[in-house]
Write a protein that holds these residues in place. Structure first.
Motif, PDB file in Angstrom:
ATOM      1  N   MET A  11     -16.456 -23.371  13.771  1.00 58.65           N
ATOM      2  CA  MET A  11     -17.664 -22.431  14.552  1.00 58.65           C
ATOM      3  C   MET A  11     -18.014 -23.648  14.832  1.00 58.65           C
ATOM      4  SD  MET A  11     -18.348 -20.069  14.341  1.00 58.65           S
ATOM      5  CE  MET A  11     -19.933 -19.149  14.491  1.00 58.65           C
ATOM      6  N   ALA A  12     -18.441 -25.100  14.303  1.00 54.76           N
ATOM      7  CA  ALA A  12     -18.451 -26.366  15.495  1.00 54.76           C
ATOM      8  C   ALA A  12     -17.500 -27.170  16.548  1.00 54.76           C
ATOM      9  CB  ALA A  12     -18.564 -28.108  14.232  1.00 54.76           C
ATOM     10  N   GLU A  13     -16.179 -26.643  16.612  1.00 55.93           N
ATOM     11  CA  GLU A  13     -15.127 -26.765  17.274  1.00 55.93           C
ATOM     12  C   GLU A  13     -15.475 -26.198  18.702  1.00 55.93           C
ATOM     13  OE1 GLU A  13     -11.581 -27.221  15.913  1.00 55.93           O
ATOM     14  OE2 GLU A  13     -11.985 -28.117  14.022  1.00 55.93           O
ATOM     15  N   ALA A  14     -15.998 -24.668  18.359  1.00 58.33           N
ATOM     16  CA  ALA A  14     -15.550 -23.260  19.399  1.00 58.33           C
ATOM     17  C   ALA A  14     -16.687 -23.950  19.722  1.00 58.33           C
ATOM     18  CB  ALA A  14     -16.217 -21.652  18.572  1.00 58.33           C
ATOM     19  N   CYS A  15     -18.345 -23.974  19.192  1.00 59.13           N
ATOM     20  CA  CYS A  15     -18.940 -24.577  19.779  1.00 59.13           C
ATOM     21  C   CYS A  15     -18.718 -25.652  21.062  1.00 59.13           C
ATOM     22  CB  CYS A  15     -20.519 -25.350  19.299  1.00 59.13           C
ATOM     23  SG  CYS A  15     -22.020 -25.500  19.562  1.00 59.13           S
ATOM     24  N   LYS A  16     -18.554 -26.866  20.699  1.00 56.10           N
ATOM     25  CA  LYS A  16     -17.918 -27.882  21.328  1.00 56.10           C
ATOM     26  C   LYS A  16     -17.051 -27.411  22.462  1.00 56.10           C
ATOM     27  CE  LYS A  16     -18.249 -31.504  18.377  1.00 56.10           C
ATOM     28  NZ  LYS A  16     -17.278 -32.729  17.332  1.00 56.10           N
ATOM     29  N   ALA A  17     -16.605 -26.560  22.256  1.00 62.13           N
ATOM     30  CA  ALA A  17     -15.457 -25.855  23.468  1.00 62.13           C
ATOM     31  C   ALA A  17     -16.427 -25.085  24.470  1.00 62.13           C
ATOM     32  CB  ALA A  17     -14.274 -25.353  22.663  1.00 62.13           C
ATOM     33  N   TRP A  18     -17.330 -24.529  24.220  1.00 62.53           N
ATOM     34  CA  TRP A  18     -17.658 -23.673  24.919  1.00 62.53           C
ATOM     35  C   TRP A  18     -19.047 -24.886  26.187  1.00 62.53           C
ATOM     36  CZ3 TRP A  18     -16.871 -19.548  26.697  1.00 62.53           C
ATOM     37  CH2 TRP A  18     -16.157 -18.353  26.024  1.00 62.53           C
ATOM     38  N   GLN A  19     -19.177 -25.910  25.035  1.00 61.41           N
ATOM     39  CA  GLN A  19     -20.138 -27.016  25.499  1.00 61.41           C
ATOM     40  C   GLN A  19     -19.893 -27.543  27.006  1.00 61.41           C
ATOM     41  OE1 GLN A  19     -21.797 -29.127  22.154  1.00 61.41           O
ATOM     42  NE2 GLN A  19     -23.560 -27.882  22.626  1.00 61.41           N
ATOM     43  N   ASP A  20     -18.278 -27.736  26.606  1.00 60.31           N
ATOM     44  CA  ASP A  20     -17.476 -28.593  27.475  1.00 60.31           C
ATOM     45  C   ASP A  20     -17.148 -27.547  28.980  1.00 60.31           C
ATOM     46  OD1 ASP A  20     -15.513 -30.590  28.078  1.00 60.31           O
ATOM     47  OD2 ASP A  20     -13.945 -29.667  27.743  1.00 60.31           O
ATOM     48  N   LYS A  21     -16.656 -26.396  28.377  1.00 61.41           N
ATOM     49  CA  LYS A  21     -16.116 -25.253  30.055  1.00 61.41           C
ATOM     50  C   LYS A  21     -17.412 -25.464  30.514  1.00 61.41           C
ATOM     51  CE  LYS A  21     -14.595 -20.949  30.094  1.00 61.41           C
ATOM     52  NZ  LYS A  21     -13.618 -19.521  29.603  1.00 61.41           N
ATOM     53  N   TYR A  22     -18.953 -25.201  29.705  1.00 60.20           N
ATOM     54  CA  TYR A  22     -20.142 -25.634  30.563  1.00 60.20           C
ATOM     55  C   TYR A  22     -20.433 -26.389  31.768  1.00 60.20           C
ATOM     56  CZ  TYR A  22     -24.971 -24.848  32.222  1.00 60.20           C
ATOM     57  OH  TYR A  22     -26.295 -25.257  32.261  1.00 60.20           O
ATOM     58  N   MET A  23     -20.001 -27.399  31.192  1.00 66.47           N
ATOM     59  CA  MET A  23     -20.268 -28.606  31.676  1.00 66.47           C
ATOM     60  C   MET A  23     -19.135 -28.616  32.688  1.00 66.47           C
ATOM     61  SD  MET A  23     -22.802 -30.294  30.131  1.00 66.47           S
ATOM     62  CE  MET A  23     -22.640 -32.047  31.113  1.00 66.47           C
ATOM     63  N   ARG A  24     -17.700 -28.234  32.522  1.00 61.54           N
ATOM     64  CA  ARG A  24     -17.048 -27.961  33.762  1.00 61.54           C
ATOM     65  C   ARG A  24     -17.411 -27.421  34.768  1.00 61.54           C
ATOM     66  NH1 ARG A  24     -12.509 -31.193  32.190  1.00 61.54           N
ATOM     67  NH2 ARG A  24     -12.519 -32.276  30.372  1.00 61.54           N
ATOM     68  N   GLU A  79     -18.177 -28.085  38.956  1.00 64.35           N
ATOM     69  CA  GLU A  79     -17.442 -27.678  39.678  1.00 64.35           C
ATOM     70  C   GLU A  79     -18.615 -26.665  40.808  1.00 64.35           C
ATOM     71  OE1 GLU A  79     -13.632 -24.271  39.815  1.00 64.35           O
ATOM     72  OE2 GLU A  79     -14.359 -25.945  38.182  1.00 64.35           O
ATOM     73  N   PHE A  80     -19.040 -26.069  40.075  1.00 72.64           N
ATOM     74  CA  PHE A  80     -20.246 -25.572  41.265  1.00 72.64           C
ATOM     75  C   PHE A  80     -20.803 -25.985  42.184  1.00 72.64           C
ATOM     76  CE2 PHE A  80     -24.123 -23.890  42.078  1.00 72.64           C
ATOM     77  CZ  PHE A  80     -23.723 -22.447  42.881  1.00 72.64           C
ATOM     78  N   ASP A  81     -21.171 -27.075  41.534  1.00 76.08           N
ATOM     79  CA  ASP A  81     -22.078 -28.552  42.187  1.00 76.08           C
ATOM     80  C   ASP A  81     -21.107 -29.142  43.262  1.00 76.08           C
ATOM     81  OD1 ASP A  81     -24.461 -30.142  42.927  1.00 76.08           O
ATOM     82  OD2 ASP A  81     -23.574 -31.892  41.376  1.00 76.08           O
ATOM     83  N   ASN A  82     -19.870 -29.687  43.598  1.00 78.11           N
ATOM     84  CA  ASN A  82     -18.801 -30.296  44.045  1.00 78.11           C
ATOM     85  C   ASN A  82     -18.975 -28.876  44.543  1.00 78.11           C
ATOM     86  OD1 ASN A  82     -18.965 -32.479  42.909  1.00 78.11           O
ATOM     87  ND2 ASN A  82     -17.019 -31.534  41.474  1.00 78.11           N
ATOM     88  N   PHE A  83     -18.538 -27.340  44.693  1.00 78.95           N
ATOM     89  CA  PHE A  83     -18.825 -26.450  45.362  1.00 78.95           C
ATOM     90  C   PHE A  83     -19.550 -26.376  46.313  1.00 78.95           C
ATOM     91  CE2 PHE A  83     -20.057 -22.168  46.426  1.00 78.95           C
ATOM     92  CZ  PHE A  83     -18.458 -21.772  46.877  1.00 78.95           C
ATOM     93  N   ARG A  84     -21.172 -26.538  46.018  1.00 83.85           N
ATOM     94  CA  ARG A  84     -22.014 -26.316  46.677  1.00 83.85           C
ATOM     95  C   ARG A  84     -22.351 -27.469  47.196  1.00 83.85           C
ATOM     96  NH1 ARG A  84     -26.956 -29.069  46.605  1.00 83.85           N
ATOM     97  NH2 ARG A  84     -26.529 -29.559  44.124  1.00 83.85           N
ATOM     98  N   LYS A  85     -22.301 -28.815  47.004  1.00 78.09           N
ATOM     99  CA  LYS A  85     -22.159 -30.213  48.238  1.00 78.09           C
ATOM    100  C   LYS A  85     -21.102 -29.560  49.261  1.00 78.09           C
ATOM    101  CE  LYS A  85     -23.781 -33.588  44.753  1.00 78.09           C
ATOM    102  NZ  LYS A  85     -23.110 -34.307  43.925  1.00 78.09           N
ATOM    103  N   ARG A  86     -20.032 -29.158  48.864  1.00 78.05           N
ATOM    104  CA  ARG A  86     -19.195 -29.050  50.012  1.00 78.05           C
ATOM    105  C   ARG A  86     -18.450 -27.914  51.267  1.00 78.05           C
ATOM    106  NH1 ARG A  86     -14.753 -28.637  46.565  1.00 78.05           N
ATOM    107  NH2 ARG A  86     -14.880 -26.264  46.643  1.00 78.05           N
ATOM    108  N   THR A  87     -19.591 -27.012  50.764  1.00 74.80           N
ATOM    109  CA  THR A  87     -19.992 -26.432  51.504  1.00 74.80           C
ATOM    110  C   THR A  87     -21.173 -26.433  52.534  1.00 74.80           C
ATOM    111  OG1 THR A  87     -21.760 -24.927  50.016  1.00 74.80           O
ATOM    112  CG2 THR A  87     -19.233 -23.624  50.426  1.00 74.80           C
ATOM    113  N   LEU A  88     -21.852 -27.442  51.682  1.00 71.31           N
ATOM    114  CA  LEU A  88     -22.967 -27.625  52.744  1.00 71.31           C
ATOM    115  C   LEU A  88     -22.746 -28.414  54.210  1.00 71.31           C
ATOM    116  CD1 LEU A  88     -26.275 -27.841  53.343  1.00 71.31           C
ATOM    117  CD2 LEU A  88     -25.889 -29.993  51.379  1.00 71.31           C
TER     118      LEU A  88
END
Length: 193
Positions: A50-63, A67-76
């Motif tokens: 469960m701890a490993e799964a939690c870390k994986a989800w946190q990493d996926k969320y951060m990435r 990625e969304f922040d970069n997309f927003r800056k690029r489109t702006l």
């Protein structure tokens, strides 16, 4: 004898106090079964998973967030570029008209019977240049400047006697234009050699 009775009473009191202070264990830890050991190990392994799964989800969320922040800056940035150079195609299509005005003015110069017509063409030409300037279009000043491939396109090289004129623009064949900081059309020039 009194002393001995006192010692006996003290001894009994101390034993009673020690017995009250230490509770009896309800489960004998030495007699745990193998099933209980396996269950405890399974619980620890499940917690680790469960701890490993939690870390994986946190990493996926951060990435995904990055990625969304970069997309927003690029489109702006793309929107800002579109706004800054909006109408670039229209202006590129209009610039040859400026060339035609310049040729018409050059052809009419020196003819006395058409002085009024020449002045009218000059006024239209100047008005046209003022409109382009208000939209951020400026001509590239090339004559007498050192050759710069970022702004000039050399169409010919002419030998010159003066050493200072080597590598400089001797004549402008076609005027170049810029839209704010971007070159719309390179100036076609003759360079001294």
């Amino acid at each position: 004898m009194e002393n001995q009775e006192n010692n006996t009473e003290n001894q009994e009191f101390e034993n009673k106090t020690l017995d009250d202070a230490v509770p009896e264990p309800t489960i004998d830890t030495d007699t745990l079964t193998a099933d209980q050991d396996i269950a405890d190990m399974d619980a620890v392994q499940e917690a680790d998973k469960m701890a490993e799964a939690c870390k994986a989800w946190q990493d996926k969320y951060m990435r995904l967030s990055a990625e969304f922040d970069n997309f927003r800056k690029r489109t702006l940035k793309e929107k800002m570029d579109l706004i800054a150079s909006g109408g670039e195609d229209v202006i590129k299509a209009i610039i040859p008209v400026v060339d035609d005005f310049e040729r018409a003015i050059a052809a009419l110069d020196g003819k006395e019977h058409v002085a009024a017509e020449c002045e009218g063409v000059r006024l239209i030409y100047q008005k046209f240049l003022d409109i382009l300037k208000s939209k951020g279009v400026t001509p590239i000043d090339a004559l007498g400047k050192p050759m710069d491939v970022d702004f000039h396109d050399a169409v010919a090289k002419v030998p010159v006697d003066d050493a200072e004129k080597k590598g400089t623009v001797i004549d402008v064949v076609q005027t170049g234009y810029m839209l704010k900081d971007k070159v719309l059309r390179f100036a076609k020039v003759v360079v001294g050699e």
